[in-house]
Each structure stands twice: as C-alpha cells, then as structure tokens.
Design an enzyme around this catalytic site. Structure first.
Site, mmCIF file in Angstrom:
data_model
loop_
_atom_site.group_PDB
_atom_site.id
_atom_site.type_symbol
_atom_site.label_atom_id
_atom_site.label_comp_id
_atom_site.label_asym_id
_atom_site.label_seq_id
_atom_site.Cartn_x
_atom_site.Cartn_y
_atom_site.Cartn_z
ATOM 1 N N GLY A 10 0.831 -1.217 0.000
ATOM 2 C CA GLY A 10 0.000 0.000 0.000
ATOM 3 C C GLY A 10 0.852 1.249 0.000
ATOM 4 O O GLY A 10 1.183 1.788 1.054
ATOM 5 N N MET A 14 1.117 7.641 3.429
ATOM 6 C CA MET A 14 1.743 7.151 4.666
ATOM 7 C C MET A 14 2.682 5.975 4.380
ATOM 8 O O MET A 14 3.796 5.918 4.901
ATOM 9 C CB MET A 14 0.677 6.727 5.691
ATOM 10 C CG MET A 14 -0.085 7.865 6.305
ATOM 11 S SD MET A 14 0.947 8.970 7.293
ATOM 12 C CE MET A 14 1.104 8.058 8.825
ATOM 13 N N ASN A 33 2.075 -2.802 -4.339
ATOM 14 C CA ASN A 33 0.813 -2.089 -4.413
ATOM 15 C C ASN A 33 -0.071 -2.817 -5.410
ATOM 16 O O ASN A 33 0.429 -3.323 -6.422
ATOM 17 C CB ASN A 33 1.058 -0.640 -4.884
ATOM 18 C CG ASN A 33 -0.103 0.267 -4.519
ATOM 19 O OD1 ASN A 33 -0.159 0.784 -3.413
ATOM 20 N ND2 ASN A 33 -1.035 0.444 -5.436
ATOM 21 N N ASN A 103 -5.605 3.135 10.422
ATOM 22 C CA ASN A 103 -6.469 3.535 11.544
ATOM 23 C C ASN A 103 -7.655 2.575 11.626
ATOM 24 O O ASN A 103 -8.803 2.961 11.397
ATOM 25 C CB ASN A 103 -6.977 4.959 11.330
ATOM 26 C CG ASN A 103 -5.994 6.002 11.842
ATOM 27 O OD1 ASN A 103 -5.260 5.774 12.796
ATOM 28 N ND2 ASN A 103 -5.992 7.162 11.206
ATOM 29 N N SER A 129 1.190 7.510 14.135
ATOM 30 C CA SER A 129 0.759 8.913 14.084
ATOM 31 C C SER A 129 1.908 9.830 13.695
ATOM 32 O O SER A 129 3.057 9.578 14.033
ATOM 33 C CB SER A 129 0.223 9.364 15.433
ATOM 34 O OG SER A 129 -0.083 10.743 15.369
ATOM 35 N N GLY A 130 1.551 10.894 13.013
ATOM 36 C CA GLY A 130 2.546 11.915 12.677
ATOM 37 C C GLY A 130 2.369 12.458 11.283
ATOM 38 O O GLY A 130 3.135 13.312 10.850
ATOM 39 N N LYS A 183 -4.264 4.261 19.588
ATOM 40 C CA LYS A 183 -4.198 5.218 18.467
ATOM 41 C C LYS A 183 -5.546 5.932 18.293
ATOM 42 O O LYS A 183 -5.599 7.137 18.025
ATOM 43 C CB LYS A 183 -3.799 4.500 17.164
ATOM 44 C CG LYS A 183 -3.840 5.393 15.916
ATOM 45 C CD LYS A 183 -2.891 6.573 16.032
ATOM 46 C CE LYS A 183 -2.740 7.515 14.878
ATOM 47 N NZ LYS A 183 -3.754 7.809 13.959
ATOM 48 N N HIS A 186 -5.766 8.466 20.883
ATOM 49 C CA HIS A 186 -4.896 9.567 20.460
ATOM 50 C C HIS A 186 -5.648 10.488 19.500
ATOM 51 O O HIS A 186 -5.619 11.702 19.615
ATOM 52 C CB HIS A 186 -3.632 9.009 19.791
ATOM 53 C CG HIS A 186 -2.888 10.004 18.951
ATOM 54 N ND1 HIS A 186 -3.316 10.381 17.691
ATOM 55 C CD2 HIS A 186 -1.768 10.728 19.184
ATOM 56 C CE1 HIS A 186 -2.498 11.288 17.197
ATOM 57 N NE2 HIS A 186 -1.542 11.508 18.084
ATOM 58 N N ASN A 187 -6.331 9.892 18.544
ATOM 59 C CA ASN A 187 -7.064 10.698 17.566
ATOM 60 C C ASN A 187 -8.201 11.473 18.231
ATOM 61 O O ASN A 187 -8.442 12.637 17.891
ATOM 62 C CB ASN A 187 -7.629 9.805 16.450
ATOM 63 C CG ASN A 187 -6.576 9.443 15.428
ATOM 64 O OD1 ASN A 187 -5.390 9.491 15.717
ATOM 65 N ND2 ASN A 187 -6.994 9.066 14.243
ATOM 66 N N GLU A 190 -6.698 14.297 19.839
ATOM 67 C CA GLU A 190 -6.333 15.234 18.758
ATOM 68 C C GLU A 190 -7.560 16.096 18.388
ATOM 69 O O GLU A 190 -7.450 17.315 18.250
ATOM 70 C CB GLU A 190 -5.852 14.406 17.561
ATOM 71 C CG GLU A 190 -5.629 15.140 16.263
ATOM 72 C CD GLU A 190 -5.305 14.148 15.116
ATOM 73 O OE1 GLU A 190 -4.409 13.316 15.285
ATOM 74 O OE2 GLU A 190 -5.976 14.228 14.061
ATOM 75 N N LYS A 261 -13.015 11.556 9.586
ATOM 76 C CA LYS A 261 -13.039 10.222 8.989
ATOM 77 C C LYS A 261 -13.579 9.150 9.924
ATOM 78 O O LYS A 261 -13.755 8.028 9.511
ATOM 79 C CB LYS A 261 -11.651 9.855 8.474
ATOM 80 C CG LYS A 261 -11.265 10.699 7.241
ATOM 81 C CD LYS A 261 -10.108 10.121 6.484
ATOM 82 C CE LYS A 261 -8.799 10.377 7.168
ATOM 83 N NZ LYS A 261 -8.396 11.797 7.168
ATOM 84 N N ARG A 288 -17.702 19.486 15.017
ATOM 85 C CA ARG A 288 -17.426 19.222 13.595
ATOM 86 C C ARG A 288 -18.731 18.940 12.852
ATOM 87 O O ARG A 288 -18.923 19.411 11.730
ATOM 88 C CB ARG A 288 -16.481 18.019 13.434
ATOM 89 C CG ARG A 288 -15.067 18.304 13.878
ATOM 90 C CD ARG A 288 -14.108 17.258 13.321
ATOM 91 N NE ARG A 288 -12.795 17.369 13.935
ATOM 92 C CZ ARG A 288 -11.704 16.773 13.467
ATOM 93 N NH1 ARG A 288 -11.754 16.003 12.398
ATOM 94 N NH2 ARG A 288 -10.541 16.905 14.077
#
Ligand code: 6PG
Length: 472
Positions: A10, A14, A33, A103, A129-130, A183, A186-187, A190, A261, A288
């Site tokens: 993929g 990212m 891919n 994710n 993440s990043g 994660k 974390h989001n 965020e 998302k 949002r």
C-alpha cells in the site's frame, strides 16, 4: 532471494513515507501495491536507487521477505484490510507477522488477531501517528499484538520511531487491539485539542478581533510556555500564510465546514458504552458535525438572534491570558478524560495498559506531541494507578490556579454568544468532579417517583435501597 527485513503493501502517502523511513535506517524493504503502476512510479521516483525490492506480484513480495516474515499492510481501514489478509494467508507460514498500520477499528483488529492466531500467524494492529512528515522522519508508533510477534518487530519499529530524550516513541502497548485502541484514543484527543484551539480563536475574535498577524503572535507566544505543542505551532504558522490570489490571510478564506473520517466518533461511542464521561472529545466531534451543516446555520442565523454586540472595554492582554489559561485547563481536563477511558478499556479487555508508556510515546512524532506530556508521563510514573490526572499534585495545582481565568474566558464567550462546547464542558467536568455533592439526589427522587427505581440514603449504610410512597 529472501533478503528483505520487512515488506509493505500500500504505497499511498503514509506507506510511501514509512518505507522511505525504514530504508533510511538501514532496512531492506519489499514494496507492493495492488496497482502495479504505483510501484513502477515509486521505483522511478522517490524509491530510485534505494534498498528496495519493487514487487510486481504478492507472491514476489512475500518471496522477498526474510523469515519470520514481516508484512505491513497500509491500505484503507475496513474491508480492504481483510481482502489483503485473505490474499496473504496462503503465502505466509506459522511464526510470520502480518501488521496492519492503518487507523483500523480495534474490534476488527481483535477479530483478525484471533483468526490468524489459529493459523500460527502473529497479527499486529499498529497505530502510526505523525502524518506524512512523521512517517518519513519518525512517527509515534503504538503496536498491539503478541509478545512473540513484538520481539520480531521491535528492532525495526524502535529504530524508525521519533526519539525524545533518547527514548523511541514506540512501546508495545499490549495484546490484540490495544495498539489500535490507543491510536484511536490519540485521535480523539487530537480532535479535542484542535477544537479547544479553535474555541480560543473564536473567543478572542468575538471579543477583541485580533488581525491574522496578531493571532500568529499570540499563538507563537503561547507556544513558548506550557502550551508548547505541535498543534499550537502549526496554528501560529497558519495565521501567517496568505492566499496568493487575493493576498488575504488564507484562514479567512477557508470554508468553516469540518471533515472527519470516524476515529473521533469511535472514541466517543465506546466511552459512552463503557460509562466514561468524554465530554471534551464529544464536544469536538459534535462541533465538527454542527460546522458541517453550514447551509442550515446560515439560514438559522437570520432567525435566531444572539446578544447585541458590545465594544470590548477590558484589558486585551488580560483576556488573552485568560483564554490561554482556559485552553490549558481544558486541555488537561480532556487528557484526564481520555486517560480514564484508556483505563476502562484496559480493564475491560485485560490489556494491562501502561499509562506512563502511552504518555511517553506521545511526546514526539505524533500530532498531539506537546511539552506537557512530560508532566503526564511523570504523573503516571509516580503513581501508575492514578485515578484521574486532575488529582496529580502538579495538575491539581494548575487547575486550581487557572480556574478563575477559565471562568473569565467562558463568561466572555457566553456574553458574546460564542459557542465554546469544549471549554465549557471541560469546566463542567471539573466542577462536577470536584463536587462532593451533586443534584443527583433530586434525580434519584424523580426516578423513584415515576418508576419506583429506589434510592440510597445519606444517613443509612451504602447499598441499602429505599422507596418512598410518593403518591400517597
Ligand atoms: C495522525 C492523525 C491521522 C489523521 C486522523 C484524523 O495521528 O497522524 O491522527 O491519523 O489526522 O485520521 O483524521 P480526521 O480529522 O480526518 O478524522
């Protein structure tokens, strides 16, 4: 033939940056891919001359991997991940490791881990993440899966992760879905951080209307203190950027309709399911959603009126200071809620999450990286069983010190008719959590009145149930 340390399927943004990161740290990487032209473009482009195997079929890809094989999937979460796993299974052997670096929903990861374990294959759900830059230069990595699988992955992931104070921003989070859950949390955090910054902007805009240059300066100043973080830093930069077409600040031309998302909604949904208040992140998700119904809001603005505009007569610097304090206090509250959620999930799934590790690996590489995560790391190092971050002496002192400014900022918003769901729900959580008494006595009376749901009494032993004959 089998010369690659790891392979990645993929090559979207990212994936491409991650493999370049791996390669730059001395690993030989196989890339694949589904659309062969993507691999060819990478071979001619950024991958040119580098230590990659550019596989044109999945069989070639797997064949290029050293044993035990490590194959990382970086495709869209959901059905595409299952499809790739299905294709990989017949090509892999017991002891090999399949990694999902997207994710993904943690329950999907739990299901996949269980199914692959039966075949002797380790499945890892890895939160990365990043963004683009983090993936290339060093992300924060949150891996979840078996101990044995981790032994095989650790040498690679700890080498490609961001480093803070000599320690890589990557630790084994726990079994099965633990990495993807962390994660996701974390989001969620965020989302909360971003919403709180937007509210700080909205309060100041309504009260003292700083120019874009002034906003850039305010956020630059804030970034020098307790709020020092990636998101404050990029916010200060955003205010400096002009639209090449009109010369106006680009932020003023961007439509106020937020996208999302889904990871924020997942976070809030599961918190509610576990009975954990997650009001700041919940407010952020709702904000949002409300922003996205722009047409309705425009229509409503012609019917529903706010307070009449009043010229600001106070001290501008003091208001900026109050908003800064409110932002910091709300942020602490949001992290406190997020950590409680992680604690509840850890208990539910027997993950044995380590909060010191979690706070520590969020200090670098990821979107929520911030100076104050050092303090959170210290808080959990001192007391790994801390019930609520707000009770840690350092954070309790900050909240007690900033609360009057917090109230000033929220009051300014309310008076000007500016919605601050993040700031105000954080404050409400703080006020509820620190209250020995809440009005739930009346609520219990209501429940007992209409449904004979019973109540406990303040003057009788806990657990003893009473019912009052309300209708007599
Ligand atoms: C990261 C980000 C990244 C992305 C999220 C949120 O850690 O690198 O969290 O994963 O920004 O998916 O995206 P949305 O705002 O579109 O939901």
């Amino acid at each position: 033939m089998s010369t690659c340390d790891i392979g990645l399927i993929g090559l979207a943004v990212m994936g491409e940056n991650l493999v370049l990161n791996m390669e730059s740290r001395g690993f030989r990487v196989a890339v694949y891919n589904r659309t062969t032209s993507v691999v060819e473009a990478f071979e001619k482009g950024r991958g040119n001359g580098k230590n990659f195997v550019f596989a044109k079929s999945l069989a070639d890809f797997v064949g290029a991997l050293k044993r035990p094989r490590r194959a990382q999937i970086m495709v869209k979460a959901g059905a595409p991940v299952d499809a790739v796993i299905e294709q990989l299974i017949p090509l892999m052997e017991p002891g090999d490791v399949i990694i999902d670096g997207g994710n993904s929903l943690w329950t999907d990861t739990q299901r996949r881990e269980k199914a692959l374990k039966e075949k002797g294959i380790h499945f890892f759900g890895v939160g990365v993440s990043g963004g683009e830059e983090g993936a290339l230069k060093g992300p924060s990595i949150m891996p979840g899966g078996s101990k044995e699988g981790w032994e095989s992955l650790a040498p690679i992931y700890t080498k490609i992760a961001a480093v803070v104070d000599g320690s890589p921003c990557c630790r084994h989070m726990g079994p099965d879905g633990a990495g993807h859950y962390v994660k996701m949390a974390h989001n969620g955090i965020e989302y909360g951080d971003m919403q709180l910054i937007c509210e700080a902007y909205a309060i100041l805009k309504a009260a003292i209307n700083p120019t874009a240059e002034e906003f850039a300066q305010i956020f630059t100043d804030w970034n020098k203190g307790e709020l020092d973080s990636f998101l404050i830093e990029i916010t200060s930069k955003i205010f400096t950027r002009k639209d090449p077409e009109t010369g106006k600040p680009i932020v003023d031309l961007i439509l106020d309709k937020a996208g999302q998302k889904g990871t924020g909604k997942w976070t809030v949904g599961h918190a509610v399911e576990m009975g954990v208040p997650l009001s700041v992140i919940g407010s952020a998700v709702e904000a949002r959603i409300l922003s996205s119904i722009k047409e309705q809001r425009v229509f409503a603005s012609s019917i529903l009126k706010g307070p009449a505009a009043k010229p600001f007569t106070g001290d501008r610097a003091k208001l900026i200071e109050a908003v800064r304090d409110a932002l910091y206090a709300s942020k602490i509250t949001s992290y406190a809620q997020g950590m409680v959620q992680l604690g509840a999930a850890s208990e539910l799934y027997n993950w044995n999450l380590n909060f010191e590790d979690i706070a520590s690996i969020w200090r670098g590489g990821c979107i929520i990286r911030a100076r104050f995560l050092n303090r959170i790391t210290e808080a959990y190092k001192k007391d790994p069983t801390l019930k609520n971050l707000m009770l840690d002496p350092f954070f309790a002192e900050v909240l007690n010190r900033t609360q009057s400014n917090w109230r000033i900022a929220v009051t300014s918003a309310v008076e000007n008719g500016v919605a601050v769901p993040g700031f105000s729900s954080a404050l409400a959580y703080f006020d509820s959590y620190r209250s020995a008494n809440l009005p739930a006595n009346l609520l219990q009376a209501q429940r007992d009145f209409f449904g004979a749901h019973t109540y406990e009494r303040t003057d009788k032993p806990a657990g003893e149930k009473f019912h009052y004959d309300w209708l007599s």
